[in-house]
Write a protein that holds these residues in place. Structure first.
Motif, PDB file in Angstrom:
ATOM      1  N   PRO A  45       5.092 -26.401  21.767  1.00  0.00           N
ATOM      2  CA  PRO A  45       5.551 -27.585  22.215  1.00  0.00           C
ATOM      3  C   PRO A  45       5.323 -27.705  23.602  1.00  0.00           C
ATOM      4  N   PHE A  46       4.253 -27.370  24.239  1.00  0.00           N
ATOM      5  CA  PHE A  46       4.056 -27.693  25.403  1.00  0.00           C
ATOM      6  C   PHE A  46       3.303 -29.138  25.862  1.00  0.00           C
ATOM      7  N   LYS A  47       3.480 -29.692  26.790  1.00  0.00           N
ATOM      8  CA  LYS A  47       3.045 -30.848  27.212  1.00  0.00           C
ATOM      9  C   LYS A  47       1.388 -30.913  26.762  1.00  0.00           C
ATOM     10  N   GLN A  48       0.553 -29.850  27.296  1.00  0.00           N
ATOM     11  CA  GLN A  48      -0.865 -29.735  27.070  1.00  0.00           C
ATOM     12  C   GLN A  48      -1.083 -28.090  27.153  1.00  0.00           C
ATOM     13  N   VAL A  49      -2.117 -27.702  26.353  1.00  0.00           N
ATOM     14  CA  VAL A  49      -2.618 -26.459  26.319  1.00  0.00           C
ATOM     15  C   VAL A  49      -4.232 -26.602  26.659  1.00  0.00           C
ATOM     16  N   PHE A  50      -4.523 -25.739  27.363  1.00  0.00           N
ATOM     17  CA  PHE A  50      -6.243 -25.793  27.796  1.00  0.00           C
ATOM     18  C   PHE A  50      -6.599 -24.392  27.645  1.00  0.00           C
ATOM     19  N   ASN A  51      -7.708 -23.894  26.985  1.00  0.00           N
ATOM     20  CA  ASN A  51      -8.202 -22.802  26.788  1.00  0.00           C
ATOM     21  C   ASN A  51      -9.417 -22.445  27.613  1.00  0.00           C
ATOM     22  N   PHE A  52      -9.549 -21.858  28.815  1.00  0.00           N
ATOM     23  CA  PHE A  52     -10.627 -21.739  29.548  1.00  0.00           C
ATOM     24  C   PHE A  52     -11.531 -20.499  29.213  1.00  0.00           C
ATOM     25  N   ARG A  53     -12.717 -20.676  28.925  1.00  0.00           N
ATOM     26  CA  ARG A  53     -13.835 -19.719  28.476  1.00  0.00           C
ATOM     27  C   ARG A  53     -14.896 -19.425  29.399  1.00  0.00           C
ATOM     28  N   PRO A  54     -14.590 -18.666  30.529  1.00  0.00           N
ATOM     29  CA  PRO A  54     -15.633 -18.678  31.685  1.00  0.00           C
ATOM     30  C   PRO A  54     -16.533 -17.231  30.988  1.00  0.00           C
ATOM     31  N   GLY A  55     -17.918 -17.553  31.518  1.00  0.00           N
ATOM     32  CA  GLY A  55     -18.505 -16.457  31.263  1.00  0.00           C
ATOM     33  C   GLY A  55     -18.478 -15.422  32.587  1.00  0.00           C
ATOM     34  N   PHE A  56     -19.738 -15.338  33.184  1.00  0.00           N
ATOM     35  CA  PHE A  56     -19.775 -14.662  34.419  1.00  0.00           C
ATOM     36  C   PHE A  56     -19.117 -15.426  35.588  1.00  0.00           C
ATOM     37  N   ILE A  57     -18.145 -15.021  36.223  1.00  0.00           N
ATOM     38  CA  ILE A  57     -17.427 -15.520  37.171  1.00  0.00           C
ATOM     39  C   ILE A  57     -17.853 -14.956  38.616  1.00  0.00           C
ATOM     40  N   TYR A  61     -29.084 -20.858  33.134  1.00  0.00           N
ATOM     41  CA  TYR A  61     -27.792 -21.093  31.864  1.00  0.00           C
ATOM     42  C   TYR A  61     -26.783 -21.472  32.642  1.00  0.00           C
ATOM     43  N   PRO A  62     -26.542 -22.573  33.245  1.00  0.00           N
ATOM     44  CA  PRO A  62     -25.299 -23.006  34.275  1.00  0.00           C
ATOM     45  C   PRO A  62     -24.153 -22.943  33.445  1.00  0.00           C
ATOM     46  N   SER A  63     -24.107 -23.479  32.181  1.00  0.00           N
ATOM     47  CA  SER A  63     -22.796 -23.316  31.472  1.00  0.00           C
ATOM     48  C   SER A  63     -22.252 -21.889  31.324  1.00  0.00           C
ATOM     49  N   GLY A  64     -22.931 -20.821  31.567  1.00  0.00           N
ATOM     50  CA  GLY A  64     -22.632 -19.410  31.406  1.00  0.00           C
ATOM     51  C   GLY A  64     -22.122 -18.805  32.769  1.00  0.00           C
ATOM     52  N   PHE A  65     -22.036 -19.795  33.815  1.00  0.00           N
ATOM     53  CA  PHE A  65     -22.033 -19.069  35.315  1.00  0.00           C
ATOM     54  C   PHE A  65     -21.133 -19.880  36.032  1.00  0.00           C
ATOM     55  N   LYS A 103     -10.991 -32.160  26.374  1.00  0.00           N
ATOM     56  CA  LYS A 103     -10.908 -31.152  25.400  1.00  0.00           C
ATOM     57  C   LYS A 103     -10.000 -30.270  25.670  1.00  0.00           C
ATOM     58  N   GLN A 104      -9.644 -29.444  24.544  1.00  0.00           N
ATOM     59  CA  GLN A 104      -8.514 -28.327  24.790  1.00  0.00           C
ATOM     60  C   GLN A 104      -9.435 -26.856  25.058  1.00  0.00           C
ATOM     61  N   ILE A 105     -10.355 -26.720  24.637  1.00  0.00           N
ATOM     62  CA  ILE A 105     -11.284 -25.672  24.758  1.00  0.00           C
ATOM     63  C   ILE A 105     -12.339 -26.053  25.956  1.00  0.00           C
ATOM     64  N   LEU A 106     -12.424 -25.151  27.225  1.00  0.00           N
ATOM     65  CA  LEU A 106     -13.290 -25.651  28.122  1.00  0.00           C
ATOM     66  C   LEU A 106     -14.312 -24.342  28.358  1.00  0.00           C
ATOM     67  N   GLU A 107     -15.696 -24.838  27.957  1.00  0.00           N
ATOM     68  CA  GLU A 107     -16.586 -23.773  28.162  1.00  0.00           C
ATOM     69  C   GLU A 107     -17.131 -23.943  29.468  1.00  0.00           C
ATOM     70  N   GLY A 108     -17.970 -23.147  30.150  1.00  0.00           N
ATOM     71  CA  GLY A 108     -18.462 -22.923  31.487  1.00  0.00           C
ATOM     72  C   GLY A 108     -18.842 -24.330  31.977  1.00  0.00           C
ATOM     73  N   LYS A 109     -19.637 -25.357  31.357  1.00  0.00           N
ATOM     74  CA  LYS A 109     -20.097 -26.502  31.623  1.00  0.00           C
ATOM     75  C   LYS A 109     -18.811 -27.280  31.984  1.00  0.00           C
ATOM     76  N   ASP A 110     -17.634 -27.412  31.220  1.00  0.00           N
ATOM     77  CA  ASP A 110     -16.663 -28.063  31.554  1.00  0.00           C
ATOM     78  C   ASP A 110     -15.926 -27.642  32.682  1.00  0.00           C
ATOM     79  N   ILE A 111     -15.851 -26.334  32.858  1.00  0.00           N
ATOM     80  CA  ILE A 111     -14.983 -25.822  34.011  1.00  0.00           C
ATOM     81  C   ILE A 111     -15.695 -26.455  35.176  1.00  0.00           C
ATOM     82  N   ILE A 112     -17.130 -26.429  35.384  1.00  0.00           N
ATOM     83  CA  ILE A 112     -17.736 -26.884  36.195  1.00  0.00           C
ATOM     84  C   ILE A 112     -17.569 -28.346  36.810  1.00  0.00           C
ATOM     85  N   GLU A 113     -17.763 -29.019  35.569  1.00  0.00           N
ATOM     86  CA  GLU A 113     -17.500 -30.531  35.748  1.00  0.00           C
ATOM     87  C   GLU A 113     -16.111 -30.854  36.051  1.00  0.00           C
TER      88      GLU A 113
END
Length: 234
Positions: A146-158, A185-189, A209-219
């Motif tokens: 029961p959080f206000k929001q939950v986000f799962n971040f899925r970075p690749g190479f950092i 492959y910008p979404s993976g880095f 989105k609740q799941i953030l892939e690399g491209k979402d993180i960058i954006e």
């Protein structure tokens, strides 16, 4: 309407990702306070910073009164599954994370919880990769709290932030891969700066989105306050 900035709890600050996220928080004008929870002293000092040294992340009763009043958690604690027995990896990755999150959701129901997962995480929980199944179950069950929001971040190479002390020493040998990978492959880095800013922005204004892939993180890292508005929390 009463407004306040981000008051964040960070775990894993003695590792590369946690330290990098902390670094971004301490520089960000919208983050007014940071609480580190570590098993050992981090050695960090800053006017915004407080630290709790607590060895047992499976039992928080003794420190619960110090965890109230925060509206974000950036959960950066994690271990590699390489060489770790299956039950122990499950305990450290799933059981520990859910215990911390369950406690925080009870104490701070208006909190945004950001979990650093990993590229390739298996949301179905049925794939062949053990670590991906466990991470997927962790993500899935976090979203039920029961959080206000939950986000799962899925970075690749950092790409690590320069001059931080907990950067893995082997990154210097593979850092040259980053510009090539980002181009192909910008979404993976992503950079550590982008990951930290994206987490701050998710707590500040949310995300689609609740799941953030690399491209979402960058954006998301590029986003500015909505209409210049600083009323992120009420």
């Amino acid at each position: 309407m009463t407004t306040t900035g981000i008051r964040a709890i960070i775990t894993g600050a003695t590792g590369m990702v946690g330290e990098g996220v902390m670094h971004e928080c301490l520089q960000h004008p919208d983050v007014e306070a940071v609480l580190l929870i570590n098993r050992k002293p981090s050695g960090f000092s800053h006017p915004k910073l407080k630290e709790i040294v607590h060895a047992d992340f499976y039992h928080f009763a003794a420190i619960e009164n110090q965890l109230v009043g925060y509206n974000a958690c950036f959960f950066c604690l994690g271990v590699s599954s390489v060489g770790m027995p299956e039950q122990e990896y499950y305990r450290v990755t799933y059981t520990l994370t859910l215990h911390v999150a369950t406690t925080l959701s009870r104490l701070n129901p208006d909190m945004t919880f950001c979990y650093v997962s990993g590229a390739g995480t298996d949301s179905t929980e049925k794939g062949l990769s053990r670590w991906a199944r466990v991470k997927g179950k962790t993500e899935n069950d976090l979203t039920k709290l029961p959080f206000k929001q939950v986000f799962n971040f899925r970075p690749g190479f950092i790409k690590p932030t320069k001059n931080l002390k907990n950067t893995n020493k082997y990154y210097r040998y593979i850092e040259w891969l980053f510009p090539i990978g980002r181009a192909l492959y910008p979404s993976g880095f992503c950079t550590m700066e982008e990951l930290g800013k994206a987490m701050i922005n998710s707590a500040r204004n949310g995300y689609e989105k609740q799941i953030l892939e690399g491209k979402d993180i960058i954006e998301l890292a590029k986003r500015m306050p909505v209409s210049g508005d600083r009323e992120y929390f009420t």
